[in-house]
Design a protein around this motif. Structure first.
Motif, PDB file in Angstrom:
ATOM      1  N   ALA A 185       0.821  -1.220   0.053  1.00  0.00           N
ATOM      2  CA  ALA A 185       0.003  -0.158   0.005  1.00  0.00           C
ATOM      3  C   ALA A 185       0.923   1.246  -0.052  1.00  0.00           C
ATOM      4  CB  ALA A 185      -0.925   0.079   1.411  1.00  0.00           C
TER       5      ALA A 185
ATOM      6  N   ARG B   3     -12.275  -6.312   2.076  1.00  0.00           N
ATOM      7  CA  ARG B   3     -13.216  -6.261   3.351  1.00  0.00           C
ATOM      8  C   ARG B   3     -14.739  -6.523   2.954  1.00  0.00           C
ATOM      9  NH1 ARG B   3     -12.444  -1.709   7.575  1.00  0.00           N
ATOM     10  NH2 ARG B   3     -13.648  -3.296   8.556  1.00  0.00           N
TER      11      ARG B   3
ATOM     12  N   VAL C  46      -4.376   4.068   6.076  1.00  0.00           N
ATOM     13  CA  VAL C  46      -5.151   5.621   6.069  1.00  0.00           C
ATOM     14  C   VAL C  46      -4.192   6.717   6.360  1.00  0.00           C
ATOM     15  CG1 VAL C  46      -7.070   6.741   6.440  1.00  0.00           C
ATOM     16  CG2 VAL C  46      -7.377   4.600   5.262  1.00  0.00           C
TER      17      VAL C  46
ATOM     18  N   LEU D  20      -4.476   0.058  -1.407  1.00  0.00           N
ATOM     19  CA  LEU D  20      -5.457   0.331  -0.434  1.00  0.00           C
ATOM     20  C   LEU D  20      -6.953  -0.049  -0.693  1.00  0.00           C
ATOM     21  CD1 LEU D  20      -5.682   0.908   2.439  1.00  0.00           C
ATOM     22  CD2 LEU D  20      -5.413   3.444   1.860  1.00  0.00           C
ATOM     23  N   ARG D  21      -7.522   0.501  -2.039  1.00  0.00           N
ATOM     24  CA  ARG D  21      -8.661   0.152  -2.495  1.00  0.00           C
ATOM     25  C   ARG D  21      -8.802  -1.441  -2.529  1.00  0.00           C
ATOM     26  NH1 ARG D  21     -10.791   5.099  -5.306  1.00  0.00           N
ATOM     27  NH2 ARG D  21      -8.953   6.249  -5.382  1.00  0.00           N
TER      28      ARG D  21
ATOM     29  N   TYR E 225     -18.940   1.441   4.270  1.00  0.00           N
ATOM     30  CA  TYR E 225     -17.667   1.660   3.481  1.00  0.00           C
ATOM     31  C   TYR E 225     -17.579   2.875   2.754  1.00  0.00           C
ATOM     32  CZ  TYR E 225     -15.883  -2.779   4.931  1.00  0.00           C
ATOM     33  OH  TYR E 225     -15.337  -3.950   5.983  1.00  0.00           O
TER      34      TYR E 225
ATOM     35  N   VAL F 231      -9.821  -2.870   0.624  1.00  0.00           N
ATOM     36  CA  VAL F 231     -11.056  -2.258   1.084  1.00  0.00           C
ATOM     37  C   VAL F 231     -12.183  -3.087   0.366  1.00  0.00           C
ATOM     38  CG1 VAL F 231     -12.743  -0.275   1.221  1.00  0.00           C
ATOM     39  CG2 VAL F 231     -10.436   0.012   1.882  1.00  0.00           C
TER      40      VAL F 231
ATOM     41  N   HIS G  35      -6.040  -1.565   6.261  1.00  0.00           N
ATOM     42  CA  HIS G  35      -6.587  -0.062   5.865  1.00  0.00           C
ATOM     43  C   HIS G  35      -6.364   0.768   6.905  1.00  0.00           C
ATOM     44  CE1 HIS G  35     -11.105   0.464   6.757  1.00  0.00           C
ATOM     45  NE2 HIS G  35     -10.703   1.318   7.015  1.00  0.00           N
ATOM     46  N   THR G  36      -6.653   0.231   8.327  1.00  0.00           N
ATOM     47  CA  THR G  36      -6.486   1.265   9.435  1.00  0.00           C
ATOM     48  C   THR G  36      -5.093   1.931   9.750  1.00  0.00           C
ATOM     49  OG1 THR G  36      -8.370   0.044  10.552  1.00  0.00           O
ATOM     50  CG2 THR G  36      -7.412   1.704  11.794  1.00  0.00           C
TER      51      THR G  36
END
Lengths: 240, 240
Positions: free
Chosen positions: A86, A104, A179, A97-98, A220, A101, A175-176
Protein backbone atom coordinates in the motif's frame (compact mmCIF):
# COMPACT_ATOMS: atom_id res chain seq x y z
CA UNK A 1 6.88 -26.72 0.03
CA UNK A 2 8.40 -23.47 1.19
CA UNK A 3 9.14 -21.45 -1.89
CA UNK A 4 10.38 -18.54 0.17
CA UNK A 5 13.19 -16.91 -1.72
CA UNK A 6 16.51 -16.40 -0.02
CA UNK A 7 19.15 -18.61 1.43
CA UNK A 8 18.74 -21.62 3.64
CA UNK A 9 15.45 -22.98 2.28
CA UNK A 10 16.36 -26.60 2.75
CA UNK A 11 16.97 -25.93 6.41
CA UNK A 12 13.72 -24.01 6.75
CA UNK A 13 11.82 -27.01 5.39
CA UNK A 14 13.68 -29.45 7.57
CA UNK A 15 12.91 -27.46 10.71
CA UNK A 16 9.23 -27.36 9.69
CA UNK A 17 9.29 -31.13 9.21
CA UNK A 18 10.88 -31.53 12.63
CA UNK A 19 8.13 -29.44 14.27
CA UNK A 20 5.56 -31.73 12.64
CA UNK A 21 7.41 -34.94 13.46
CA UNK A 22 7.69 -33.90 17.11
CA UNK A 23 3.98 -33.07 17.23
CA UNK A 24 4.71 -29.57 18.51
CA UNK A 25 1.87 -27.02 18.55
CA UNK A 26 1.85 -23.20 18.71
CA UNK A 27 3.34 -22.03 21.99
CA UNK A 28 5.47 -25.13 22.55
CA UNK A 29 9.17 -24.50 23.15
CA UNK A 30 11.37 -25.18 20.12
CA UNK A 31 14.38 -27.48 20.48
CA UNK A 32 17.50 -25.49 21.34
CA UNK A 33 19.84 -24.21 18.65
CA UNK A 34 22.37 -26.81 19.75
CA UNK A 35 19.83 -29.61 19.49
CA UNK A 36 18.78 -28.44 16.02
CA UNK A 37 22.43 -28.30 14.87
CA UNK A 38 22.98 -31.85 16.06
CA UNK A 39 19.77 -33.38 14.80
CA UNK A 40 19.88 -31.75 11.38
CA UNK A 41 23.69 -31.97 11.18
CA UNK A 42 24.05 -28.37 10.10
CA UNK A 43 25.96 -25.35 11.30
CA UNK A 44 24.75 -22.94 13.92
CA UNK A 45 24.69 -20.13 11.38
CA UNK A 46 22.39 -22.14 9.08
CA UNK A 47 20.05 -22.80 11.98
CA UNK A 48 20.01 -19.13 12.93
CA UNK A 49 19.37 -18.06 9.39
CA UNK A 50 16.48 -20.49 8.98
CA UNK A 51 14.98 -19.55 12.33
CA UNK A 52 14.97 -15.91 11.27
CA UNK A 53 12.99 -16.80 8.14
CA UNK A 54 10.62 -18.92 10.20
CA UNK A 55 10.20 -16.05 12.66
CA UNK A 56 9.29 -13.64 9.88
CA UNK A 57 6.58 -16.10 8.79
CA UNK A 58 5.36 -16.44 12.41
CA UNK A 59 6.10 -20.16 12.25
CA UNK A 60 8.42 -19.69 15.20
CA UNK A 61 8.37 -16.90 17.76
CA UNK A 62 11.45 -15.53 19.50
CA UNK A 63 10.65 -14.26 22.99
CA UNK A 64 13.77 -12.44 24.01
CA UNK A 65 15.13 -13.74 27.29
CA UNK A 66 12.71 -16.68 27.22
CA UNK A 67 13.70 -18.71 24.18
CA UNK A 68 12.10 -19.69 20.91
CA UNK A 69 8.63 -21.21 20.60
CA UNK A 70 6.41 -22.57 17.86
CA UNK A 71 4.67 -19.47 16.49
CA UNK A 72 0.98 -18.66 16.29
CA UNK A 73 0.94 -18.96 12.47
CA UNK A 74 -0.81 -15.61 12.37
CA UNK A 75 -1.44 -13.53 9.29
CA UNK A 76 1.08 -10.89 10.47
CA UNK A 77 3.35 -11.60 7.46
CA UNK A 78 0.41 -10.90 5.14
CA UNK A 79 -0.31 -7.63 6.94
CA UNK A 80 3.33 -6.58 6.71
CA UNK A 81 3.55 -7.37 3.03
CA UNK A 82 0.28 -5.70 2.08
CA UNK A 83 1.01 -2.61 4.15
CA UNK A 84 4.29 -2.22 2.36
CA UNK A 85 2.49 -2.73 -0.94
CA UNK A 86 0.00 0.00 0.00
CA UNK A 87 2.83 2.40 0.81
CA UNK A 88 4.72 1.45 -2.34
CA UNK A 89 1.95 2.43 -4.68
CA UNK A 90 0.61 5.44 -2.81
CA UNK A 91 1.27 7.65 -5.80
CA UNK A 92 -0.65 5.21 -7.94
CA UNK A 93 -4.25 6.12 -7.13
CA UNK A 94 -4.15 4.20 -3.82
CA UNK A 95 -4.98 1.05 -5.71
CA UNK A 96 -3.52 -1.38 -3.18
CA UNK A 97 -5.56 0.19 -0.41
CA UNK A 98 -8.75 0.22 -2.50
CA UNK A 99 -8.26 -3.47 -3.22
CA UNK A 100 -7.94 -4.24 0.49
CA UNK A 101 -11.15 -2.34 1.18
CA UNK A 102 -12.97 -4.19 -1.62
CA UNK A 103 -11.91 -7.48 -0.07
CA UNK A 104 -13.16 -6.35 3.33
CA UNK A 105 -16.54 -5.63 1.74
CA UNK A 106 -16.55 -9.02 -0.01
CA UNK A 107 -15.78 -10.85 3.26
CA UNK A 108 -18.38 -8.89 5.22
CA UNK A 109 -21.02 -9.65 2.59
CA UNK A 110 -20.04 -13.31 2.29
CA UNK A 111 -21.00 -14.05 5.89
CA UNK A 112 -24.40 -12.33 5.83
CA UNK A 113 -26.45 -15.51 6.08
CA UNK A 114 -24.21 -17.05 8.71
CA UNK A 115 -24.34 -13.92 10.87
CA UNK A 116 -28.12 -13.73 10.58
CA UNK A 117 -28.37 -17.31 11.86
CA UNK A 118 -26.14 -16.43 14.80
CA UNK A 119 -27.59 -13.06 15.83
CA UNK A 120 -31.31 -13.35 14.95
CA UNK A 121 -33.41 -12.46 17.96
CA UNK A 122 -30.42 -11.80 20.23
CA UNK A 123 -29.48 -8.69 22.19
CA UNK A 124 -25.84 -7.63 22.17
CA UNK A 125 -24.94 -5.05 24.79
CA UNK A 126 -21.22 -5.43 24.06
CA UNK A 127 -21.65 -4.60 20.37
CA UNK A 128 -24.02 -1.75 21.28
CA UNK A 129 -21.41 -0.31 23.61
CA UNK A 130 -18.79 -0.28 20.82
CA UNK A 131 -21.20 1.64 18.58
CA UNK A 132 -21.92 4.08 21.44
CA UNK A 133 -18.21 4.66 21.89
CA UNK A 134 -17.72 5.30 18.16
CA UNK A 135 -20.60 7.78 18.23
CA UNK A 136 -19.19 9.60 21.22
CA UNK A 137 -15.73 9.91 19.64
CA UNK A 138 -17.05 10.84 16.19
CA UNK A 139 -19.13 13.58 17.84
CA UNK A 140 -15.90 15.06 19.15
CA UNK A 141 -14.30 14.58 15.71
CA UNK A 142 -11.92 12.01 17.14
CA UNK A 143 -10.89 8.88 15.25
CA UNK A 144 -12.19 5.63 16.76
CA UNK A 145 -10.02 2.75 15.53
CA UNK A 146 -10.10 0.78 18.80
CA UNK A 147 -13.90 0.83 19.06
CA UNK A 148 -14.19 0.03 15.36
CA UNK A 149 -11.83 -2.96 15.67
CA UNK A 150 -13.60 -4.12 18.82
CA UNK A 151 -16.97 -4.01 17.01
CA UNK A 152 -15.81 -5.99 13.99
CA UNK A 153 -13.87 -8.53 16.04
CA UNK A 154 -16.78 -9.08 18.41
CA UNK A 155 -19.24 -9.36 15.50
CA UNK A 156 -17.11 -12.02 13.76
CA UNK A 157 -15.97 -13.78 16.96
CA UNK A 158 -18.86 -16.22 16.72
CA UNK A 159 -18.08 -17.31 13.16
CA UNK A 160 -16.53 -20.80 13.17
CA UNK A 161 -13.95 -20.14 10.41
CA UNK A 162 -10.85 -18.83 12.19
CA UNK A 163 -9.04 -18.12 8.92
CA UNK A 164 -11.89 -15.87 7.81
CA UNK A 165 -11.84 -14.06 11.16
CA UNK A 166 -8.09 -13.55 10.93
CA UNK A 167 -8.24 -12.43 7.33
CA UNK A 168 -10.97 -9.90 8.11
CA UNK A 169 -8.87 -8.64 11.00
CA UNK A 170 -5.73 -8.48 8.85
CA UNK A 171 -7.51 -6.42 6.20
CA UNK A 172 -9.00 -4.16 8.85
CA UNK A 173 -5.52 -3.60 10.24
CA UNK A 174 -4.01 -2.87 6.85
CA UNK A 175 -6.60 -0.29 5.93
CA UNK A 176 -6.64 1.35 9.36
CA UNK A 177 -2.85 1.54 9.48
CA UNK A 178 -2.50 2.66 5.87
CA UNK A 179 -5.00 5.54 5.94
CA UNK A 180 -3.12 7.73 8.45
CA UNK A 181 0.23 6.51 7.08
CA UNK A 182 -0.71 7.88 3.67
CA UNK A 183 -1.94 11.13 5.25
CA UNK A 184 -5.45 10.61 3.98
CA UNK A 185 -7.87 12.98 5.66
CA UNK A 186 -10.79 11.45 7.51
CA UNK A 187 -14.13 11.92 5.79
CA UNK A 188 -16.43 14.64 7.11
CA UNK A 189 -19.31 12.22 6.97
CA UNK A 190 -17.79 9.73 9.35
CA UNK A 191 -21.05 9.67 11.33
CA UNK A 192 -22.48 7.71 8.38
CA UNK A 193 -20.03 4.96 9.29
CA UNK A 194 -21.15 4.98 12.91
CA UNK A 195 -24.82 4.76 11.89
CA UNK A 196 -23.95 1.93 9.49
CA UNK A 197 -22.38 -0.11 12.31
CA UNK A 198 -25.62 0.30 14.23
CA UNK A 199 -27.64 -0.64 11.14
CA UNK A 200 -25.53 -3.78 10.57
CA UNK A 201 -26.19 -4.90 14.13
CA UNK A 202 -29.90 -4.02 14.06
CA UNK A 203 -30.36 -5.89 10.78
CA UNK A 204 -28.66 -9.02 12.13
CA UNK A 205 -30.69 -8.99 15.33
CA UNK A 206 -33.83 -8.62 13.18
CA UNK A 207 -32.72 -11.56 11.03
CA UNK A 208 -32.65 -9.40 7.88
CA UNK A 209 -29.69 -10.41 5.68
CA UNK A 210 -30.54 -7.91 2.93
CA UNK A 211 -30.63 -5.00 5.35
CA UNK A 212 -27.28 -6.17 6.76
CA UNK A 213 -25.81 -6.21 3.24
CA UNK A 214 -27.07 -2.69 2.55
CA UNK A 215 -25.60 -1.49 5.84
CA UNK A 216 -22.24 -3.07 4.98
CA UNK A 217 -22.11 -1.17 1.69
CA UNK A 218 -23.16 2.03 3.48
CA UNK A 219 -20.50 1.41 6.13
CA UNK A 220 -17.71 1.66 3.56
CA UNK A 221 -19.14 4.64 1.65
CA UNK A 222 -17.34 7.42 3.60
CA UNK A 223 -14.08 5.52 3.25
CA UNK A 224 -14.66 5.19 -0.50
CA UNK A 225 -15.21 8.93 -0.78
CA UNK A 226 -12.06 9.54 1.27
CA UNK A 227 -10.02 7.36 -1.06
CA UNK A 228 -11.55 9.01 -4.12
CA UNK A 229 -10.70 12.46 -2.79
CA UNK A 230 -7.16 11.43 -1.85
CA UNK A 231 -6.67 9.75 -5.21
CA UNK A 232 -7.64 12.97 -6.97
CA UNK A 233 -5.38 15.13 -4.80
CA UNK A 234 -1.89 16.06 -5.86
CA UNK A 235 0.67 13.37 -5.16
CA UNK A 236 2.50 15.65 -2.75
CA UNK A 237 -0.52 15.84 -0.49
CA UNK A 238 -1.02 12.09 -0.44
CA UNK A 239 2.50 10.92 0.07
CA UNK A 240 3.52 9.83 3.55
CA UNK B 1 4.88 -0.92 10.90
CA UNK B 2 6.58 -4.25 10.60
CA UNK B 3 5.63 -6.24 13.66
CA UNK B 4 7.51 -9.28 12.46
CA UNK B 5 8.94 -11.02 15.43
CA UNK B 6 12.65 -11.77 15.54
CA UNK B 7 15.80 -9.76 15.52
CA UNK B 8 16.69 -6.74 13.42
CA UNK B 9 13.26 -5.17 13.08
CA UNK B 10 14.47 -1.60 13.13
CA UNK B 11 16.71 -2.37 10.18
CA UNK B 12 13.90 -4.10 8.29
CA UNK B 13 11.77 -0.97 8.62
CA UNK B 14 14.59 1.32 7.63
CA UNK B 15 15.29 -0.66 4.47
CA UNK B 16 11.58 -0.54 3.62
CA UNK B 17 11.62 3.23 4.13
CA UNK B 18 14.66 3.49 1.88
CA UNK B 19 12.93 1.54 -0.91
CA UNK B 20 10.02 3.97 -0.66
CA UNK B 21 12.22 7.07 -0.45
CA UNK B 22 14.14 5.97 -3.54
CA UNK B 23 10.90 5.37 -5.42
CA UNK B 24 11.93 1.81 -6.27
CA UNK B 25 9.33 -0.57 -7.69
CA UNK B 26 9.17 -4.38 -7.90
CA UNK B 27 11.96 -5.69 -10.09
CA UNK B 28 14.29 -2.72 -9.53
CA UNK B 29 17.77 -3.59 -8.27
CA UNK B 30 18.29 -2.98 -4.57
CA UNK B 31 21.22 -0.87 -3.40
CA UNK B 32 24.27 -3.06 -2.69
CA UNK B 33 24.93 -4.43 0.77
CA UNK B 34 27.85 -2.00 1.06
CA UNK B 35 25.66 0.95 0.09
CA UNK B 36 23.03 -0.09 2.63
CA UNK B 37 25.66 -0.43 5.38
CA UNK B 38 26.93 3.06 4.65
CA UNK B 39 23.60 4.79 4.24
CA UNK B 40 21.97 3.23 7.29
CA UNK B 41 25.23 3.22 9.29
CA UNK B 42 24.80 -0.37 10.36
CA UNK B 43 26.86 -3.52 10.18
CA UNK B 44 26.93 -5.90 7.26
CA UNK B 45 25.50 -8.67 9.43
CA UNK B 46 22.50 -6.50 10.38
CA UNK B 47 21.86 -5.75 6.71
CA UNK B 48 22.09 -9.42 5.80
CA UNK B 49 19.75 -10.41 8.58
CA UNK B 50 17.18 -7.79 7.61
CA UNK B 51 17.42 -8.71 3.92
CA UNK B 52 16.68 -12.31 4.80
CA UNK B 53 13.52 -11.28 6.61
CA UNK B 54 12.54 -9.04 3.70
CA UNK B 55 13.17 -11.92 1.30
CA UNK B 56 10.91 -14.24 3.27
CA UNK B 57 8.15 -11.60 2.98
CA UNK B 58 8.84 -11.24 -0.77
CA UNK B 59 9.63 -7.56 -0.24
CA UNK B 60 13.06 -8.23 -1.74
CA UNK B 61 14.06 -11.04 -4.05
CA UNK B 62 17.51 -12.61 -4.11
CA UNK B 63 18.40 -13.89 -7.57
CA UNK B 64 21.51 -15.90 -7.01
CA UNK B 65 24.34 -14.72 -9.21
CA UNK B 66 22.36 -11.65 -10.26
CA UNK B 67 21.90 -9.65 -7.08
CA UNK B 68 18.99 -8.50 -4.98
CA UNK B 69 15.89 -6.79 -6.34
CA UNK B 70 12.72 -5.27 -4.99
CA UNK B 71 10.35 -8.24 -4.65
CA UNK B 72 6.98 -8.82 -6.24
CA UNK B 73 5.16 -8.48 -2.91
CA UNK B 74 3.37 -11.71 -3.71
CA UNK B 75 1.23 -13.71 -1.33
CA UNK B 76 3.85 -16.50 -1.20
CA UNK B 77 4.46 -15.90 2.54
CA UNK B 78 0.75 -16.39 3.15
CA UNK B 79 0.78 -19.63 1.18
CA UNK B 80 3.80 -20.90 3.11
CA UNK B 81 2.28 -20.04 6.47
CA UNK B 82 -1.13 -21.53 5.71
CA UNK B 83 0.33 -24.68 4.19
CA UNK B 84 2.32 -25.23 7.32
CA UNK B 85 -0.79 -24.58 9.38
CA UNK B 86 -2.69 -27.17 7.33
CA UNK B 87 0.03 -29.74 7.92
CA UNK B 88 0.26 -28.87 11.62
CA UNK B 89 -3.36 -29.64 12.36
CA UNK B 90 -3.81 -32.58 10.02
CA UNK B 91 -4.78 -34.76 12.97
CA UNK B 92 -7.35 -32.19 13.92
CA UNK B 93 -10.17 -32.90 11.48
CA UNK B 94 -8.40 -31.03 8.62
CA UNK B 95 -9.84 -27.83 9.96
CA UNK B 96 -7.22 -25.53 8.44
CA UNK B 97 -7.79 -27.01 5.01
CA UNK B 98 -11.58 -26.83 5.34
CA UNK B 99 -11.28 -23.18 6.27
CA UNK B 100 -9.19 -22.47 3.17
CA UNK B 101 -11.81 -24.18 0.99
CA UNK B 102 -14.60 -22.19 2.63
CA UNK B 103 -12.71 -19.00 1.85
CA UNK B 104 -12.30 -20.09 -1.78
CA UNK B 105 -16.06 -20.59 -1.99
CA UNK B 106 -16.69 -17.18 -0.40
CA UNK B 107 -14.36 -15.45 -2.88
CA UNK B 108 -15.84 -17.28 -5.88
CA UNK B 109 -19.35 -16.33 -4.80
CA UNK B 110 -18.42 -12.73 -4.03
CA UNK B 111 -17.51 -11.98 -7.64
CA UNK B 112 -20.64 -13.52 -9.22
CA UNK B 113 -22.13 -10.21 -10.35
CA UNK B 114 -18.81 -8.84 -11.60
CA UNK B 115 -18.09 -11.99 -13.60
CA UNK B 116 -21.56 -11.96 -15.14
CA UNK B 117 -20.96 -8.39 -16.32
CA UNK B 118 -17.67 -9.45 -17.88
CA UNK B 119 -18.67 -12.72 -19.53
CA UNK B 120 -22.33 -12.20 -20.48
CA UNK B 121 -22.81 -13.01 -24.16
CA UNK B 122 -19.15 -13.87 -24.75
CA UNK B 123 -17.57 -17.06 -26.09
CA UNK B 124 -14.46 -18.34 -24.36
CA UNK B 125 -12.56 -21.01 -26.27
CA UNK B 126 -9.62 -20.83 -23.87
CA UNK B 127 -11.79 -21.57 -20.85
CA UNK B 128 -13.61 -24.30 -22.80
CA UNK B 129 -10.30 -25.91 -23.63
CA UNK B 130 -9.32 -26.06 -19.95
CA UNK B 131 -12.60 -27.80 -19.15
CA UNK B 132 -12.05 -30.24 -22.03
CA UNK B 133 -8.60 -31.05 -20.68
CA UNK B 134 -9.95 -31.66 -17.20
CA UNK B 135 -12.62 -33.95 -18.62
CA UNK B 136 -10.08 -35.90 -20.61
CA UNK B 137 -7.81 -36.41 -17.59
CA UNK B 138 -10.66 -37.21 -15.20
CA UNK B 139 -11.86 -39.84 -17.70
CA UNK B 140 -8.50 -41.54 -17.31
CA UNK B 141 -8.71 -41.09 -13.51
CA UNK B 142 -5.77 -38.69 -13.62
CA UNK B 143 -5.57 -35.60 -11.43
CA UNK B 144 -5.80 -32.30 -13.32
CA UNK B 145 -4.31 -29.55 -11.16
CA UNK B 146 -2.72 -27.62 -14.05
CA UNK B 147 -5.92 -27.44 -16.09
CA UNK B 148 -7.88 -26.58 -12.96
CA UNK B 149 -5.48 -23.75 -12.06
CA UNK B 150 -5.48 -22.52 -15.66
CA UNK B 151 -9.30 -22.40 -15.66
CA UNK B 152 -9.59 -20.45 -12.42
CA UNK B 153 -6.78 -18.06 -13.26
CA UNK B 154 -8.17 -17.38 -16.73
CA UNK B 155 -11.69 -16.90 -15.33
CA UNK B 156 -10.49 -14.36 -12.75
CA UNK B 157 -7.88 -12.73 -14.99
CA UNK B 158 -10.37 -10.10 -16.13
CA UNK B 159 -11.32 -9.01 -12.61
CA UNK B 160 -9.74 -5.63 -11.82
CA UNK B 161 -8.82 -6.39 -8.18
CA UNK B 162 -5.33 -7.92 -8.31
CA UNK B 163 -5.32 -8.68 -4.58
CA UNK B 164 -8.47 -10.73 -4.97
CA UNK B 165 -6.96 -12.59 -7.93
CA UNK B 166 -3.81 -13.32 -5.95
CA UNK B 167 -5.71 -14.37 -2.87
CA UNK B 168 -7.88 -16.75 -4.89
CA UNK B 169 -4.74 -18.18 -6.47
CA UNK B 170 -3.02 -18.50 -3.08
CA UNK B 171 -5.97 -20.41 -1.62
CA UNK B 172 -6.15 -22.61 -4.70
CA UNK B 173 -2.47 -23.39 -4.27
CA UNK B 174 -2.79 -24.16 -0.57
CA UNK B 175 -5.63 -26.57 -1.03
CA UNK B 176 -4.16 -28.25 -4.10
CA UNK B 177 -0.78 -28.68 -2.41
CA UNK B 178 -2.25 -29.77 0.90
CA UNK B 179 -4.60 -32.48 -0.37
CA UNK B 180 -1.88 -34.84 -1.73
CA UNK B 181 0.49 -33.80 1.09
CA UNK B 182 -2.04 -35.06 3.61
CA UNK B 183 -2.58 -38.25 1.59
CA UNK B 184 -6.23 -37.48 1.05
CA UNK B 185 -7.72 -39.71 -1.62
CA UNK B 186 -9.33 -38.05 -4.60
CA UNK B 187 -13.10 -38.32 -4.70
CA UNK B 188 -14.64 -40.91 -7.01
CA UNK B 189 -17.10 -38.32 -8.19
CA UNK B 190 -14.48 -35.95 -9.53
CA UNK B 191 -16.40 -35.70 -12.81
CA UNK B 192 -18.94 -33.64 -10.86
CA UNK B 193 -16.19 -31.05 -10.46
CA UNK B 194 -15.47 -31.06 -14.19
CA UNK B 195 -19.15 -30.60 -15.02
CA UNK B 196 -19.35 -27.82 -12.45
CA UNK B 197 -16.52 -25.91 -14.15
CA UNK B 198 -18.48 -26.14 -17.39
CA UNK B 199 -21.66 -25.06 -15.61
CA UNK B 200 -19.89 -22.03 -14.07
CA UNK B 201 -18.73 -20.93 -17.49
CA UNK B 202 -22.07 -21.58 -19.21
CA UNK B 203 -23.91 -19.65 -16.50
CA UNK B 204 -21.60 -16.64 -16.83
CA UNK B 205 -21.89 -16.59 -20.62
CA UNK B 206 -25.67 -16.75 -20.21
CA UNK B 207 -25.52 -13.86 -17.74
CA UNK B 208 -27.08 -15.96 -14.97
CA UNK B 209 -25.47 -15.10 -11.63
CA UNK B 210 -27.67 -17.49 -9.64
CA UNK B 211 -26.77 -20.44 -11.86
CA UNK B 212 -23.10 -19.48 -11.50
CA UNK B 213 -23.44 -19.47 -7.71
CA UNK B 214 -25.10 -22.89 -7.74
CA UNK B 215 -22.33 -24.24 -9.96
CA UNK B 216 -19.68 -22.85 -7.58
CA UNK B 217 -21.24 -24.70 -4.66
CA UNK B 218 -21.52 -27.86 -6.79
CA UNK B 219 -17.88 -27.44 -7.84
CA UNK B 220 -16.67 -27.82 -4.26
CA UNK B 221 -19.00 -30.66 -3.29
CA UNK B 222 -16.67 -33.60 -4.20
CA UNK B 223 -13.86 -31.90 -2.32
CA UNK B 224 -16.11 -31.46 0.70
CA UNK B 225 -16.95 -35.16 0.63
CA UNK B 226 -13.24 -35.98 0.31
CA UNK B 227 -12.42 -33.89 3.37
CA UNK B 228 -15.31 -35.39 5.32
CA UNK B 229 -14.14 -38.92 4.51
CA UNK B 230 -10.53 -38.11 5.36
CA UNK B 231 -11.58 -36.37 8.58
CA UNK B 232 -13.43 -39.51 9.65
CA UNK B 233 -10.52 -41.81 8.81
CA UNK B 234 -8.00 -42.87 11.42
CA UNK B 235 -5.26 -40.33 12.01
CA UNK B 236 -2.62 -42.76 10.79
CA UNK B 237 -4.21 -42.88 7.36
CA UNK B 238 -4.38 -39.12 7.04
CA UNK B 239 -0.98 -38.17 8.28
CA UNK B 240 1.63 -37.21 5.68
Amino acid sequence: MVRTKGAGNGTVERIQDLILAEGLVPGDPMPTETALCERLEISRSSVREAMRTLASLDIVEVRHGHGTFVGQLSLAPLVDGLLFRARLDDGNDLRALREVVELRIALDLSVADQLVEIYRGSVNPELESHVAEMRELAGRRQPFPEADAAFHNALFSRLPNSLLRQLAQAFWEIHTTAVPMLNIAQADDILVTVDAHQAMLTALEAGDADAYREAVVEHYRPLGRTLDAAGRAETGAVRA
